[in-house]
Enzyme design. Structure first.
Site, PDB file in Angstrom:
ATOM      1  N   LYS A  36       0.844  -1.201   0.000  1.00  0.00           N
ATOM      2  CA  LYS A  36       0.000   0.000   0.000  1.00  0.00           C
ATOM      3  C   LYS A  36       0.877   1.248   0.000  1.00  0.00           C
ATOM      4  O   LYS A  36       2.079   1.159   0.274  1.00  0.00           O
ATOM      5  CB  LYS A  36      -0.906  -0.032   1.233  1.00  0.00           C
ATOM      6  CG  LYS A  36      -0.131  -0.070   2.546  1.00  0.00           C
ATOM      7  CD  LYS A  36      -0.975  -0.576   3.705  1.00  0.00           C
ATOM      8  CE  LYS A  36      -0.161  -0.525   4.989  1.00  0.00           C
ATOM      9  NZ  LYS A  36      -0.871  -1.143   6.117  1.00  0.00           N
ATOM     10  N   TYR A 241      16.795  30.216   6.903  1.00  0.00           N
ATOM     11  CA  TYR A 241      15.652  30.943   7.466  1.00  0.00           C
ATOM     12  C   TYR A 241      15.785  31.126   8.972  1.00  0.00           C
ATOM     13  O   TYR A 241      16.151  30.188   9.700  1.00  0.00           O
ATOM     14  CB  TYR A 241      14.371  30.158   7.217  1.00  0.00           C
ATOM     15  CG  TYR A 241      13.761  30.373   5.846  1.00  0.00           C
ATOM     16  CD1 TYR A 241      13.491  31.657   5.377  1.00  0.00           C
ATOM     17  CD2 TYR A 241      13.440  29.287   5.055  1.00  0.00           C
ATOM     18  CE1 TYR A 241      12.905  31.837   4.125  1.00  0.00           C
ATOM     19  CE2 TYR A 241      12.849  29.457   3.810  1.00  0.00           C
ATOM     20  CZ  TYR A 241      12.583  30.741   3.348  1.00  0.00           C
ATOM     21  OH  TYR A 241      12.006  30.904   2.124  1.00  0.00           O
TER      22      TYR A 241
HETATM   23  C1  PLP Z   1      -0.009  -1.995   6.739  1.00  0.00           C
HETATM   24  C2  PLP Z   1      -0.522  -3.299   7.172  1.00  0.00           C
HETATM   25  C3  PLP Z   1       0.342  -4.397   7.330  1.00  0.00           C
HETATM   26  C4  PLP Z   1       1.844  -4.259   7.283  1.00  0.00           C
HETATM   27  O1  PLP Z   1       2.263  -3.695   8.502  1.00  0.00           O
HETATM   28  P1  PLP Z   1       3.818  -3.424   8.846  1.00  0.00           P
HETATM   29  O2  PLP Z   1       3.782  -2.922  10.230  1.00  0.00           O
HETATM   30  O3  PLP Z   1       4.251  -2.387   7.877  1.00  0.00           O
HETATM   31  O4  PLP Z   1       4.532  -4.697   8.671  1.00  0.00           O
HETATM   32  C5  PLP Z   1      -0.226  -5.615   7.610  1.00  0.00           C
HETATM   33  N1  PLP Z   1      -1.561  -5.762   7.753  1.00  0.00           N
HETATM   34  C6  PLP Z   1      -2.412  -4.719   7.644  1.00  0.00           C
HETATM   35  C7  PLP Z   1      -3.854  -4.943   7.834  1.00  0.00           C
HETATM   36  C8  PLP Z   1      -1.932  -3.466   7.370  1.00  0.00           C
HETATM   37  O5  PLP Z   1      -2.763  -2.427   7.287  1.00  0.00           O
END
Ligand code: PLP
Length: 341
Positions: A36, A241
């Site tokens: 994702k 800045y």
């Molecule tokens: C993002 C996600 C993962 C992966 O989690 P990590 O902590 O990045 O390993 C696994 N399962 C779900 C449902 C997620 O949303």
């Protein structure tokens, strides 16, 4: 051929090596990959291509546009946020929803069912149908590939981990699901009784380390920035800045094509570090939107147009910046040219 003054060096061997390590830690369970947010900012298509070749068969995205972007690669994709009415019309054949709510379950049944996954909440109170509803038959008759739940505190040693695991295990015979899946990266490190049939690592694939079992995880992403200008700053003059840095002595400064609009946030002001070979080049003054100044007395040969690497090992950089390892990767912007080796 574009040539951005900013690039993200991505180590394909490290990515695949990390997946192998997590697969081995998963024991007999299959090991998938969360891709994702465009593969946590690295580029989902490039990540998927490499992991498919390594043997990974299960991929997880948040929303349908992310599944569509992978459709032509032909891998199995689970869409973690399930289906809204608006999603029903345009679903690639290789993707299935992870049903998260009673309403989504109803919508999926009315559309004729078909293969799906289901997320059940076992105590995090974030996303998923209630375990009691599952026990009461909410999912009866659904064609479930994978029943999932998600751990709230897998990177900590707290009783909630075992409680969630037990609540999830209690649903094992309660649905038609072919597979059960609980563990993210940190959950994989909790031990084999958290692996069930399928694990879902994300951050550790990309170099995140949260537990001792992740010690062999290697850094995948390293930002590199080109020097836009090199200048001499006299003792007592300021840099950047709001004049937060005053030169204590004559010094050499390089200004980099990198700023908070690229995800190199202002928390790195006066704290971050770049490197040229062995030379450590501290960030001085405020990070601005598109520019960051570093002290380069330790690297006399560095000139306009040269490249420096930005320190970005995830656990150390998280500790330094106060950002999470996840934010460090997903915040990296679109001006980086992503270059795989
Ligand atoms: C993002 C996600 C993962 C992966 O989690 P990590 O902590 O990045 O390993 C696994 N399962 C779900 C449902 C997620 O949303």
């Amino acid at each position: 051929m574009t040539c951005s003054p900013l690039r993200l060096k991505l180590d394909g061997d490290a990515l695949v090596g990390n997946w192998h390590l997590l697969r081995d830690l998963s024991g007999g369970a299959a090991c998938g990959a969360a891709v994702k947010a465009d593969g946590y900012g690295l580029g989902a298509r490039e990540v998927v291509r490499r992991l498919v070749e390594a043997g990974c068969r299960d991929f997880f995205v948040a929303v349908w546009s992310e599944a569509r972007a992978l459709a032509d690669i032909g891998v199995s994709v689970s869409v973690l946020h399930g289906v809204r009415d608006a999603d029903m019309a345009d679903r690639p054949a290789n993707a299935r929803p992870v049903l998260d709510t009673v309403e989504q379950v109803r919508r999926w049944r009315e559309a004729g069912g078909g293969a799906c996954d289901v997320m059940v909440d076992t105590g995090m109170n974030r996303l998923g149908v209630a375990a009691e509803d599952v026990a009461a038959g909410l999912l009866d008759g659904l064609a479930i590939d994978t029943l999932m739940s998600h751990l709230a505190c897998a990177d900590e040693d707290v009783p909630l981990n075992a409680q969630q695991r037990a609540a999830f295990a209690g649903l094992r015979e309660r649905t038609s699901a072919k597979r059960m899946s609980l563990a993210n990266s940190a959950g994989i490190a909790l031990g084999s009784d958290y692996a069930f049939d399928l694990t879902r690592p994300g951050i550790a694939l990309y170099g995140g380390r949260q537990r001792a079992a992740h010690d062999g995880i290697r850094q995948v992403a390293t930002p590199e920035a080109q020097i836009l200008q090199r200048r001499r700053v006299r003792a007592g003059e300021i840099v950047g800045y709001n004049a937060t840095f005053t030169a204590p002595a004559h010094m050499e400064v390089a200004v980099l094509n990198l700023g908070y609009a690229d995800g190199y946030l202002r928390c790195f002001s006066g704290r971050g570090r770049a490197r040229a070979g062995d030379a450590v080049l501290p960030v001085i003054g405020r990070v601005s939107m598109d520019l960051t100044a570093i002290a380069v007395d330790a690297a006399p040969g560095l000139a306009e147009g040269d490249w420096v690497a930005i320190d970005y090992a995830l656990p150390e950089t998280a500790a330094l910046s106060g950002l999470s390892q996840y934010e460090l990767l997903t915040g990296l912007g679109s001006r980086f040219e992503r270059v795989w080796s």
